[in-house]
Scaffold this motif. Sequence first.
Motif, PDB file in Angstrom:
ATOM      1  N   LYS A 209      64.255  33.579  69.055  1.00 35.59           N
ATOM      2  CA  LYS A 209      63.157  33.095  68.218  1.00 35.59           C
ATOM      3  C   LYS A 209      62.535  34.241  67.442  1.00 35.59           C
ATOM      4  O   LYS A 209      62.277  34.133  66.241  1.00 35.59           O
TER       5      LYS A 209
ATOM      6  N   LYS B 233      62.389  34.860  63.337  1.00 33.52           N
ATOM      7  CA  LYS B 233      61.106  34.895  62.635  1.00 33.52           C
ATOM      8  C   LYS B 233      60.898  36.188  61.849  1.00 33.52           C
ATOM      9  O   LYS B 233      60.020  36.263  60.999  1.00 33.52           O
TER      10      LYS B 233
ATOM     11  N   VAL C 149      59.361  28.444  61.628  1.00 30.66           N
ATOM     12  CA  VAL C 149      59.700  27.763  62.872  1.00 30.66           C
ATOM     13  C   VAL C 149      61.214  27.758  63.065  1.00 30.66           C
ATOM     14  O   VAL C 149      61.977  27.812  62.107  1.00 30.66           O
TER      15      VAL C 149
ATOM     16  N   GLU D 170      61.275  23.780  67.668  1.00 30.90           N
ATOM     17  CA  GLU D 170      59.975  24.369  67.976  1.00 30.90           C
ATOM     18  C   GLU D 170      58.842  23.388  67.683  1.00 30.90           C
ATOM     19  O   GLU D 170      58.855  22.680  66.693  1.00 30.90           O
TER      20      GLU D 170
ATOM     21  N   ILE E 227      55.484  22.024  66.375  1.00 37.22           N
ATOM     22  CA  ILE E 227      54.657  22.366  65.213  1.00 37.22           C
ATOM     23  C   ILE E 227      53.217  21.929  65.428  1.00 37.22           C
ATOM     24  O   ILE E 227      52.287  22.717  65.305  1.00 37.22           O
TER      25      ILE E 227
ATOM     26  N   ALA F 147      60.130  20.879  64.823  1.00 43.56           N
ATOM     27  CA  ALA F 147      60.996  21.234  63.691  1.00 43.56           C
ATOM     28  C   ALA F 147      62.415  20.778  63.986  1.00 43.56           C
ATOM     29  O   ALA F 147      62.882  20.829  65.113  1.00 43.56           O
TER      30      ALA F 147
END
Lengths: 231, 235
Positions: free
Chosen positions: A223, A227, B24, B28, B30, B51
Amino acid sequence: MKVKRASGRAWNELRKMKAKVGVVPNADGSAIFEFGDTVAIAAVYGPRKLHPQHMQDPATGILRVNYDLLSFSVADRKRPGPSRRSTEISKVTEWALAPAIDLEAFPNTVVDVQIYIIQADAGTRTAGINAASMALAHAGIPMRDLITSVAVGKIDEQIIVDVDKVEEDYEGGEGATDFPIAKLARSDEYTLLQLDGKIPPERFKEALDAADKACQEIYEFQKKALKEVGE
Amino acid sequence: MENEINEAHQESKEDSVSKKRKIVVPGEFIVKGEDFLPGDGAKREGDNVIADRYGLAEIAGRMIKVIPLSGAYVPRRGNVVLGRIIDVLFNGWLVDVDSAGNAFLPIDESPRFINRNEMDQFLAIGDVLAAKIWSIKGRGIDLTLKGRGLGKLDGGFVFRINPSRVPRVIGREGSMITLIKEKTGTNITVGQNGWIWIKGDNLDNEIKARNAIEFVADKVHVDGLTDKMEQWFSN
């Protein structure tokens, strides 16, 4: 801990991970994922038109995975080209990734995933799956979840997480067991479960719990890498 | 060339202060609550909106969208795209628009009458054109040339950028692309599929325009890009 790990890691300690997306400029999505000395690059192309036409599915797009261990990735040069092993790993990787992605919006198309292992130190299929999952996300493919993958194992009687090459070749006591798994990151749905060696049924749960914890750690790492988009 | 600009700024409503955005990953969480509506790239899972794909999550009122940051071009109705003729059929042309399926341009959708025997005098294999998607059916995309700024592109050159960067290259209400056109004195057509055609008086200006566009496409996450671009030109 009865057996010391050659790398000095604790039994449940992962190798140092590294991950980055957007490493292949010509692909629609790409990622690099490292477990210590194991380095996997995944590139995703598509959804694009599928050839040969007879493989097309009018109901949904299909996923096609190719795993390749490059000739320079191991100590003794590997003969390049597809092998029995790489064909098998391509197939299990495809099965490991397919439950997460949804290609119904792209009928008659294919999503191609190319996984190249540029440096191998055991755990290449798991590193490949982690990279491929990130690359699929990076390509904007509709997905239920990310896939995370790790190999747990057993050297003699000790359960270990993230097996490296030295441990894979361990020969003392009960010998070495390699137990790669992949799962949907946020749930307990397993998409890959292989076993090379032996593990008593009563310890299976223990190994799986260790894998779950490791996967959580890997998921956070994936993750974080996704990002950080600064290219 | 008004066409692509009108199309694009619908998709490039960005940077407005009232909207919260964050990157995202698929799956994930939101936002929580029954009042929200999952839009493009988002879906409902129990009480939560999560998402469905990787991108920028945008909460605009009750609507939740995930704007893609990368990936292949997904055609939509009304998009202006650039393409290349790959075949001349008896009733139209087959066009490669860099998407999953090939697009079809029927002979009736050309702006003027074309004799069926002389179709390749209007558009031959290898020609590049700007066209609008007027329908997407189960199998295939249909194009039209009826509209302003559409048609065969003569001279100049075509290059491609990532399709998700197109709204930024065009800018809000076309501000960015207008700036680049003015500063370089070139004619530019931007297709939603990421193909960009540039034609100017001389090659230097054309290359300058291309560099400018690639500069914008690379700096996706910077605010106030139009100002940055003006600075870039003054250097």
